[in-house]
Design an enzyme around this catalytic site. Structure first.
Site, PDB file in Angstrom:
ATOM      1  N   ASN A 158       0.808  -1.379  -0.071  1.00 26.53           N
ATOM      2  CA  ASN A 158      -0.045  -0.043  -0.021  1.00 26.53           C
ATOM      3  C   ASN A 158       0.848   1.383  -0.009  1.00 26.53           C
ATOM      4  OD1 ASN A 158       0.590  -0.536   2.768  1.00 26.53           O
ATOM      5  ND2 ASN A 158      -1.121   0.438   3.516  1.00 26.53           N
ATOM      6  N   GLU A 257       4.677  -4.086  12.436  1.00 27.69           N
ATOM      7  CA  GLU A 257       3.777  -2.929  11.964  1.00 27.69           C
ATOM      8  C   GLU A 257       2.475  -3.649  11.385  1.00 27.69           C
ATOM      9  OE1 GLU A 257       3.852   0.107  12.875  1.00 27.69           O
ATOM     10  OE2 GLU A 257       6.206   0.243  13.452  1.00 27.69           O
ATOM     11  N   CYS A 291      -3.015   1.521   6.435  1.00 28.87           N
ATOM     12  CA  CYS A 291      -3.269   1.002   8.134  1.00 28.87           C
ATOM     13  C   CYS A 291      -4.030   1.957   8.753  1.00 28.87           C
ATOM     14  CB  CYS A 291      -1.886   0.665   8.573  1.00 28.87           C
ATOM     15  SG  CYS A 291      -0.696   1.680   8.606  1.00 28.87           S
ATOM     16  N   GLU A 388     -10.697  -4.518   8.949  1.00 27.66           N
ATOM     17  CA  GLU A 388      -9.987  -3.211   8.111  1.00 27.66           C
ATOM     18  C   GLU A 388     -10.716  -3.382   6.834  1.00 27.66           C
ATOM     19  OE1 GLU A 388      -5.912  -4.391   7.812  1.00 27.66           O
ATOM     20  OE2 GLU A 388      -5.302  -2.103   8.215  1.00 27.66           O
ATOM     21  N   SER A 448       1.176  10.741  10.492  1.00 27.33           N
ATOM     22  CA  SER A 448       2.565  10.240  10.010  1.00 27.33           C
ATOM     23  C   SER A 448       3.429  11.167   9.776  1.00 27.33           C
ATOM     24  CB  SER A 448       2.227   9.306   8.500  1.00 27.33           C
ATOM     25  OG  SER A 448       1.194   8.603   8.675  1.00 27.33           O
ATOM     26  N   GLU A 465       8.351   2.588  14.403  1.00 31.08           N
ATOM     27  CA  GLU A 465       9.275   3.032  13.274  1.00 31.08           C
ATOM     28  C   GLU A 465       9.406   4.602  13.251  1.00 31.08           C
ATOM     29  OE1 GLU A 465       7.751   0.788   9.913  1.00 31.08           O
ATOM     30  OE2 GLU A 465       9.619  -0.442  10.082  1.00 31.08           O
TER      31      GLU A 465
HETATM   32  P1  NAD Z   1       0.322  -8.930   3.904  1.00 32.94           P
HETATM   33  O1  NAD Z   1       0.282  -9.278   5.226  1.00 32.94           O
HETATM   34  O2  NAD Z   1      -0.685  -9.723   3.064  1.00 32.94           O
HETATM   35  O3  NAD Z   1       1.524  -8.839   3.389  1.00 32.94           O
HETATM   36  C1  NAD Z   1       2.670  -7.913   3.773  1.00 32.94           C
HETATM   37  C2  NAD Z   1       3.969  -8.723   3.202  1.00 32.94           C
HETATM   38  O4  NAD Z   1       4.184  -9.842   3.706  1.00 32.94           O
HETATM   39  C3  NAD Z   1       3.931  -9.003   1.576  1.00 32.94           C
HETATM   40  O5  NAD Z   1       5.409  -8.446   1.281  1.00 32.94           O
HETATM   41  C4  NAD Z   1       3.485 -10.121   1.291  1.00 32.94           C
HETATM   42  O6  NAD Z   1       4.113 -11.013   0.252  1.00 32.94           O
HETATM   43  C5  NAD Z   1       4.261 -10.934   2.827  1.00 32.94           C
HETATM   44  N1  NAD Z   1       3.677 -12.089   2.967  1.00 32.94           N
HETATM   45  C6  NAD Z   1       2.351 -12.637   3.182  1.00 32.94           C
HETATM   46  N2  NAD Z   1       2.357 -13.837   3.631  1.00 32.94           N
HETATM   47  C7  NAD Z   1       3.605 -13.975   3.936  1.00 32.94           C
HETATM   48  C8  NAD Z   1       4.019 -15.466   4.462  1.00 32.94           C
HETATM   49  N3  NAD Z   1       3.289 -16.421   4.874  1.00 32.94           N
HETATM   50  N4  NAD Z   1       5.436 -15.168   4.731  1.00 32.94           N
HETATM   51  C9  NAD Z   1       6.116 -14.508   4.519  1.00 32.94           C
HETATM   52  N5  NAD Z   1       5.695 -13.232   3.858  1.00 32.94           N
HETATM   53  C10 NAD Z   1       4.430 -13.140   3.794  1.00 32.94           C
HETATM   54  O7  NAD Z   1      -0.424  -7.554   3.893  1.00 32.94           O
HETATM   55  P2  NAD Z   1      -0.618  -6.426   2.729  1.00 32.94           P
HETATM   56  O8  NAD Z   1      -2.018  -6.783   2.065  1.00 32.94           O
HETATM   57  O9  NAD Z   1       0.580  -6.450   1.861  1.00 32.94           O
HETATM   58  O10 NAD Z   1      -0.917  -4.890   3.519  1.00 32.94           O
HETATM   59  C11 NAD Z   1      -2.134  -4.521   3.868  1.00 32.94           C
HETATM   60  C12 NAD Z   1      -2.018  -4.936   5.289  1.00 32.94           C
HETATM   61  O11 NAD Z   1      -0.730  -4.191   5.925  1.00 32.94           O
HETATM   62  C13 NAD Z   1      -2.784  -4.049   6.024  1.00 32.94           C
HETATM   63  O12 NAD Z   1      -3.478  -5.146   7.091  1.00 32.94           O
HETATM   64  C14 NAD Z   1      -2.422  -2.833   6.722  1.00 32.94           C
HETATM   65  O13 NAD Z   1      -3.194  -2.436   7.937  1.00 32.94           O
HETATM   66  C15 NAD Z   1      -1.141  -3.572   6.989  1.00 32.94           C
HETATM   67  N6  NAD Z   1      -0.201  -2.278   7.035  1.00 32.94           N
HETATM   68  C16 NAD Z   1       0.314  -1.852   8.118  1.00 32.94           C
HETATM   69  C17 NAD Z   1       1.296  -0.586   8.318  1.00 32.94           C
HETATM   70  C18 NAD Z   1       1.550  -0.108   9.735  1.00 32.94           C
HETATM   71  O14 NAD Z   1       2.783   0.495   9.874  1.00 32.94           O
HETATM   72  N7  NAD Z   1       1.099  -0.865  10.857  1.00 32.94           N
HETATM   73  C19 NAD Z   1       1.434   0.049   7.282  1.00 32.94           C
HETATM   74  C20 NAD Z   1       0.984  -0.503   5.987  1.00 32.94           C
HETATM   75  C21 NAD Z   1       0.096  -1.440   5.899  1.00 32.94           C
END
Ligand code: NAD
Length: 485
Positions: A158, A257, A291, A388, A448, A465
């Site tokens: 994102n 995060e 997020c 979410e 942010s 972070e």
């Molecule tokens: P996601 O958890 O599906 O994927 C995040 C990352 O993890 C990607 O690089 C993905 O390829 C990898 N991944 C997925 N499954 C994995 C596994 N089993 N093993 C290792 N790596 C794996 O999340 P997304 O859909 O890419 O992003 C959206 C989510 O991220 C939302 O829940 C959002 O709230 C969160 N987010 C949090 C923050 C924060 O700072 N708290 C910031 C941005 C996004």
């Protein structure tokens, strides 16, 4: 295969040990433009062999990088900041093409992302330890902060630039070397940032980038290699939990995060214009795919209808279309799965009696577009209030008392951020104290800031972070007991 207009010079190979390479088995993934569903590029997919090469490269480069004068590391980060700004239009364009967000959002992201390099260029030369006389008076207590070692960084789609720099910058400032695994949907921005870091003078092996699928087990493989000492993950809470289990096997220091479900409280004494403007930022930055996105709007009963009507009008006036088109404020969602999920959440809320304020007809044509929507009187059992949303949809519910507002806001396992609008500052601070969240937007829809600690409580994360805290996540305290008298 139709190749859309990707700027020239964007790397489409992975970076390991200073070399741009293909996968040994030739595996590639196609990066899709979510506004057109056309293919932008083919990018190699790292497997276990590449993961182990990257760990070796990062491990071998780490001692020398840590020994480098902090001033040298700082200047490389500063140059990276300047190069990012010089190339900001190119980076913004790549973000729009692979992520779908509007050009204005992408420009905002590039500025935010670059700022982490500037901030940690400054922090790199300001790292302090502790020296104090022991309470017994018999000796001295010294505490050094040392680089933790090789860090595996996993980022979401994102904010493909900012989530990468928010990790790379403090890690490099601390003297760590890194292996970045960007999200499957958005590897190109990460590769372009890696190229900028190399051009700014980052030595071979210090930054490695491995595009791969989340479903591959390369992160697990790296977490079970004893040369890796740190995991920093940004993504969803379920994947964060899985990786914490993985990290437990080797007791790897982990920063998380994770997801959010942010409440947005509006009290009757708030400036309603400011609250609507803040709601638009809190909900719609990045098209709702943040997020920090406000997920649940709780408005004090006397102003609830007025707030919803004004908010719905502002949402309805957004210009939707491909992110690079003139004047577009809202692009498509990242992929079809995201589009279907958001529409299903709206359908579920309507089935449970929610009232939909005006909404445009569904988008005709290609691309994963979702029309903005505001729903009132959303039943507490609706999934819209629990999950979410990650899209341009807002749920508004009214409340009667301050205590009720706080308890509604806190009724979630998430705790990333909460927003509140009130004209009474004492009430604002009192409620801010009671809200279970790592961050509070008090009369602000945007929090942010690279200079501030970003992170969540409860199941929204571990660690912070940004700010002065961010670099500490990449260091370990070493306590030396000594006496010199
Ligand atoms: P996601 O958890 O599906 O994927 C995040 C990352 O993890 C990607 O690089 C993905 O390829 C990898 N991944 C997925 N499954 C994995 C596994 N089993 N093993 C290792 N790596 C794996 O999340 P997304 O859909 O890419 O992003 C959206 C989510 O991220 C939302 O829940 C959002 O709230 C969160 N987010 C949090 C923050 C924060 O700072 N708290 C910031 C941005 C996004």
């Amino acid at each position: 295969m139709h190749i859309s207009q990707l700027p020239k010079g964007v790397p489409t190979k992975m970076l390991i040990g200073g070399e741009w390479v293909n996968a040994k088995d030739g595996a590639i993934t196609e990066v899709i433009d979510p506004a057109t569903t056309e293919v932008l590029a083919g990018v190699p997919l790292a497997g276990e062999a590449e993961a182990m090469d990257a760990v070796s490269a990062a491990y071998n480069a780490q001692p020398e990088w840590e020994r480098r004068a902090p001033r040298d590391r700082s200047e490389i980060l500063r140059r990276s900041y300047e190069h990012m700004l010089e190339r900001s239009e190119e980076i913004a364009r790549v973000i729009v093409l692979e992520n779908g967000k509007s050009l204005a959002d992408a420009r905002g992201e590039v500025a935010y992302a670059a700022e982490f390099f500037r901030w940690y260029a400054e922090e790199a030369v300001r790292q302090t330890g502790i020296i104090q006389r022991a309470p017994s008076g018999s000796n001295q207590i010294m505490v050094l902060r040392q680089a933790i070692g090789v860090a595996v960084l996993v980022t979401p789609w994102n904010f493909p630039a900012a989530m990468a720099t928010r990790k790379i910058a403090p890690a490099l400032a601390a003297g760590c070397t890194v292996i970045l695994k960007p999200a499957t949907d958005t590897p190109l921005t990460a590769l372009l940032i890696a190229k900028i870091l190399v051009e700014a003078g980052v030595p071979a092996g210090v930054v490695n980038v491995l595009p791969s699928r989340g479903s591959s087990n390369i992160v697990s493989k790296m977490l079970h290699d004893l040369r890796v000492r740190k995991l920093s993950f940004t993504g969803s809470t379920p994947v964060g939990r899985t990786l914490l289990h993985e990290a437990a096997d080797t007791v790897i220091n982990s920063s998380m995060e994770l997801g959010g479900n942010a409440p947005f409280l509006v009290f009757a004494d708030a400036d309603l214009d400011a609250a609507v403007a803040g709601a638009m930022i809190a909900k719609m930055r990045n098209g709702g795919e943040a997020c920090t996105a406000a997920n649940r709007f709780y408005v004090e009963a006397p102003v609830a209808r007025a707030f919803s009507a004004r908010f719905a009008a502002a949402m309805g006036a957004l210009k939707m279309g491909p992110g690079l088109a003139d004047g577009v404020e809202l692009g498509p969602l990242i992929n079809q799965e995201a589009q279907e999920k958001v529409e299903a959440l709206v359908g579920d809320a309507l089935d449970r009696g929610a009232h939909l304020l005006s909404r445009a007809e569904p988008w005709q044509g290609k691309g994963y577009f979702v029309q903005p929507a505001v729903l009132e009187d959303v039943d507490p059992t609706a999934q819209l209030l629990k999950e979410e949303i990650f899209g341009p949809v807002a749920a508004v519910t009214s409340f009667e008392t301050e205590d009720e507002a706080i308890s509604l806001a806190n009724a979630t396992e998430f705790g990333l951020i909460s927003y509140l609008y009130t004209g009474d500052l004492a009430k604002g601070l009192r409620v801010a104290e009671a809200l279970e969240a790592g961050m509070i937007g008090l009369n602000r829809g945007l929090v942010s800031d690279p200079a501030a600690p970003f992170g969540g409580v409860k199941q929204s994360g571990l660690g912070r972070e940004g700010g002065q805290e961010g670099v500490l996540e990449y260091t370990e305290a070493k306590y030396i007991a000594t006496s010199w008298s």
